[in-house]
Design a protein around this motif. Structure first.
Motif, PDB file in Angstrom:
ATOM      1  N   ARG A 294      -2.441  -4.362  13.144  1.00  0.00           N
ATOM      2  CA  ARG A 294      -2.260  -5.421  12.123  1.00  0.00           C
ATOM      3  C   ARG A 294      -0.939  -5.397  11.114  1.00  0.00           C
ATOM      4  NH1 ARG A 294      -3.775  -6.890   7.219  1.00  0.00           N
ATOM      5  NH2 ARG A 294      -4.674  -5.160   6.823  1.00  0.00           N
ATOM      6  N   LYS A 295      -0.859  -4.258  10.598  1.00  0.00           N
ATOM      7  CA  LYS A 295       0.312  -3.924   9.606  1.00  0.00           C
ATOM      8  C   LYS A 295       1.620  -4.204  10.264  1.00  0.00           C
ATOM      9  CE  LYS A 295      -2.208  -1.357   5.965  1.00  0.00           C
ATOM     10  NZ  LYS A 295      -1.920  -0.066   5.202  1.00  0.00           N
ATOM     11  N   LEU A 352       8.634  -2.418  14.491  1.00  0.00           N
ATOM     12  CA  LEU A 352       9.530  -2.804  13.628  1.00  0.00           C
ATOM     13  C   LEU A 352       8.614  -2.158  11.911  1.00  0.00           C
ATOM     14  CD1 LEU A 352      11.514  -6.026  14.340  1.00  0.00           C
ATOM     15  CD2 LEU A 352      12.105  -3.776  14.064  1.00  0.00           C
ATOM     16  N   SER A 353       8.702  -1.222  11.479  1.00  0.00           N
ATOM     17  CA  SER A 353       8.151  -0.885  10.404  1.00  0.00           C
ATOM     18  C   SER A 353       8.477  -1.595   9.215  1.00  0.00           C
ATOM     19  CB  SER A 353       8.212   0.566  10.304  1.00  0.00           C
ATOM     20  OG  SER A 353       7.384   0.992   9.103  1.00  0.00           O
ATOM     21  N   PRO A 463       1.524   9.495   3.304  1.00  0.00           N
ATOM     22  CA  PRO A 463       1.778   8.186   2.693  1.00  0.00           C
ATOM     23  C   PRO A 463       2.345   7.195   3.629  1.00  0.00           C
ATOM     24  CG  PRO A 463       2.219   9.800   0.893  1.00  0.00           C
ATOM     25  CD  PRO A 463       2.139  10.687   2.278  1.00  0.00           C
ATOM     26  N   LEU A 464       3.359   7.493   4.357  1.00  0.00           N
ATOM     27  CA  LEU A 464       4.106   6.693   5.053  1.00  0.00           C
ATOM     28  C   LEU A 464       3.224   6.153   6.043  1.00  0.00           C
ATOM     29  CD1 LEU A 464       6.882   5.250   6.192  1.00  0.00           C
ATOM     30  CD2 LEU A 464       7.370   7.578   7.515  1.00  0.00           C
ATOM     31  N   PHE A 465       2.597   7.010   6.965  1.00  0.00           N
ATOM     32  CA  PHE A 465       1.671   6.536   8.144  1.00  0.00           C
ATOM     33  C   PHE A 465       0.676   5.792   7.464  1.00  0.00           C
ATOM     34  CE2 PHE A 465       4.275   9.720  10.141  1.00  0.00           C
ATOM     35  CZ  PHE A 465       4.674   9.114  11.253  1.00  0.00           C
ATOM     36  N   SER A 468       1.640   2.280   6.806  1.00  0.00           N
ATOM     37  CA  SER A 468       2.214   1.495   7.738  1.00  0.00           C
ATOM     38  C   SER A 468       1.117   1.102   8.856  1.00  0.00           C
ATOM     39  CB  SER A 468       3.520   2.038   8.220  1.00  0.00           C
ATOM     40  OG  SER A 468       3.278   3.356   8.753  1.00  0.00           O
ATOM     41  N   ILE A 469       0.029   2.238   8.918  1.00  0.00           N
ATOM     42  CA  ILE A 469      -0.960   1.973   9.926  1.00  0.00           C
ATOM     43  C   ILE A 469      -2.396   1.734   9.561  1.00  0.00           C
ATOM     44  CG2 ILE A 469      -2.028   3.254  12.088  1.00  0.00           C
ATOM     45  CD1 ILE A 469       1.056   4.540  12.408  1.00  0.00           C
TER      46      ILE A 469
END
Length: 505
Positions: A294-295, A352-353, A463-465, A468-469
């Protein structure tokens, strides 16, 4: 298995065993490995009679006979006059036309709807005393459901895999089962499973493979090299090899899974149910799908059917639960439970993060035991299908703008999370998921946990994943193809599933 509203439903369903699930038929017509046009025959057509089963209604009695439709099928392709050993034989483009009674489909396919359709055809390839099965699932077509008239005409076309033989002798191609999955623009997919009629001639093609010092069509001597020696020819088709090739009655299902079905996500019975254990049946089926993050507002393909998808092994109908009305003693609530095991291949995806940075990743999905429950909640009404299992996501590798991230070997969700998928039903028995045997579309939303173990050399990429997920409302849609049940001799080899639509009901 169908949801059953009677105490004897589980045993009755076993007596019916499995509906014929079509997998089948490589069709006819081969071009020699040299690609010579001089050896071609005019296009050849085989006209076949089939008998197709309409999927049963979700609230149908287990002993009710399925409705059968007499179907005319015409297969047209380009055939060679002769072929040579050790060379791939490739058919020209194949066309197929299936003509079915409109009245038999009127309740499932709305009049005037645009129809998209996929066909899986099969053939038994015979040469001398050897034979092998081939599965061909690349026939697609479009049509319109007529408002009136006697027939629905479904046209198909597509390419077929090649065939290689390693000894002289005529090749015969015999038609087998047929599966048609038809999706109307305003409704759920309908899968018809078809078998050749008793009096139909199954021969699709016969191609001569001369012995001795053969020459390729056009006069060039054939190479003495075997299929893997000094040749750049494609080997992605079916190979009919004496002694080494699987026989037609062999299938690819693995061992039956064992374990206790998880019924926690199925409807709760109003009273303690009567539990019935059963041997059930063993089988396998393809299940493919889409997982939307969804993100990222994007999806990744699960068990990609265009690559090398994995089969789900199934123990079907191993447990049943029935509830009787305390006043009348009549059974009015029931559940049938099955289990499955599915080891998924890795999935490649690109997003596209945060809306601007292109991120590509290789993702692995580790699944627990899959539990499948179908049933009715009140005297054959309130039909339901629930599939549930736990999953852990591993990120194998990732790149941002083409630059690899140092993930390490254990970048994963911090805990397994539950996936629960449901099939929709309507009061008239139609819906997206019929039963374990016929399969269908299942959808649900999942909450992806935070990530852990991501990063090496002191760099923490968790924290990045997570940002974003991870989070709620991630849509999952899985489409299960009909089951191949080897012990009953039905539906094998297994038919390939089609990807769900990007927008699901």
């Amino acid at each position: 298995m169908n949801a059953i509203g009677k105490r004897t439903g589980l045993r009755a369903r076993r007596s019916v065993r499995v509906a014929s699930v079509a997998s089948a038929a490589l069709v006819a017509g081969l071009l020699s490995g040299s690609g010579s046009q001089a050896d071609e025959q005019p296009p050849s057509a085989a006209e076949l009679a089939y008998e197709c089963l309409i999927p049963p209604a979700a609230d149908a009695d287990a002993t009710a006979a399925p409705q059968k439709l007499a179907t005319a099928v015409k297969v047209t392709t380009q055939l060679p006059r002769t072929a040579v050993t050790g060379k791939p034989i490739q058919a020209g483009p194949v066309q197929m036309e299936a003509v079915l009674p409109r009245a038999g489909l009127a309740d499932l396919l709305p009049a005037g709807d645009e129809l998209t359709s996929q066909a899986t055809l099969g053939v038994e390839v015979r040469q001398n005393e050897d034979k092998a099965n081939a599965t061909w699932s690349s026939l697609d077509g479009r049509a319109t459901m007529p408002m009136e008239g006697e027939h629905v005409v479904l046209p198909y076309n597509g390419d077929v895999p090649s065939v290689t033989v390693n000894s002289p002798g005529d090749i015969e191609l015999l038609a087998g089962d047929l599966a048609l999955t038809v999706t109307p623009s305003s409704g759920a997919p309908v899968t018809l499973t078809c078998s050749p009629g008793k009096d139909t001639d199954p021969l699709l093609a016969r191609v001569a493979v001369p012995g001795g010092d053969e020459t390729e069509p056009g006069g060039s001597p054939s190479s003495s090299a075997g299929p893997d020696e000094g040749s750049d020819e494609s080997r992605d088709g079916v190979t009919v090899t004496p002694k080494d090739e699987p026989k037609a009655d062999e299938v690819t299902c693995g061992p039956r899974p064992t374990g206790e079905p998880d019924v926690s996500q199925a409807p709760t019975p109003p009273f303690p149910p009567e539990i019935t254990q059963a041997d059930g049946f063993g089988g396998c089926a393809y299940a493919v799908g889409l997982a939307t993050v969804r993100k990222q507002n994007g999806s990744m393909i699960i068990n990609d059917p265009s690559r090398t998808p994995a089969l789900m092994n199934i123990s079907g109908g191993i447990k049943g639960a029935n509830v009787a009305d305390p006043d009348t003693g009549a059974f009015f609530w029931n559940r049938i439970d099955s289990i499955g095991e599915l080891t998924l291949p890795d999935s490649d995806s690109t997003f596209l993060s945060f809306g601007f940075a292109p991120v590509s990743a290789k993702v692995a999905f580790d699944n627990g035991l899959v539990s499948i429950s179908t049933g009715n909640t009140y005297y054959g009404e309130g039909a339901y299908a629930v599939v549930t299992f736990f999953q852990t996501i591993h990120i194998r590798s990732a790149k941002v703008n083409g630059v690899p991230l140092p993930l390490g070997a254990n970048c994963r969700t911090e805990k397994p999370f539950r996936i629960t998928l449901r099939g929709s039903f309507k009061d008239d028995g139609t819906g997206t998921y019929t039963n374990v045997l016929f399969g269908g579309l299942l959808t649900g939303k999942v909450d992806i946990p935070a990530f852990t173990g991501c990063g090496t050399g002191g760099e923490n990429l968790n924290p990045l994943f997570t940002a974003s997920i991870s989070g709620p409302d991630n849509q999952i849609a899985m489409n299960q193809a009909p089951v191949c049940a080897p012990e009953y001799g039905f539906g094998c080899p297994p038919a390939m599933a089609t990807l769900p639509p990007t927008k699901t009901p």
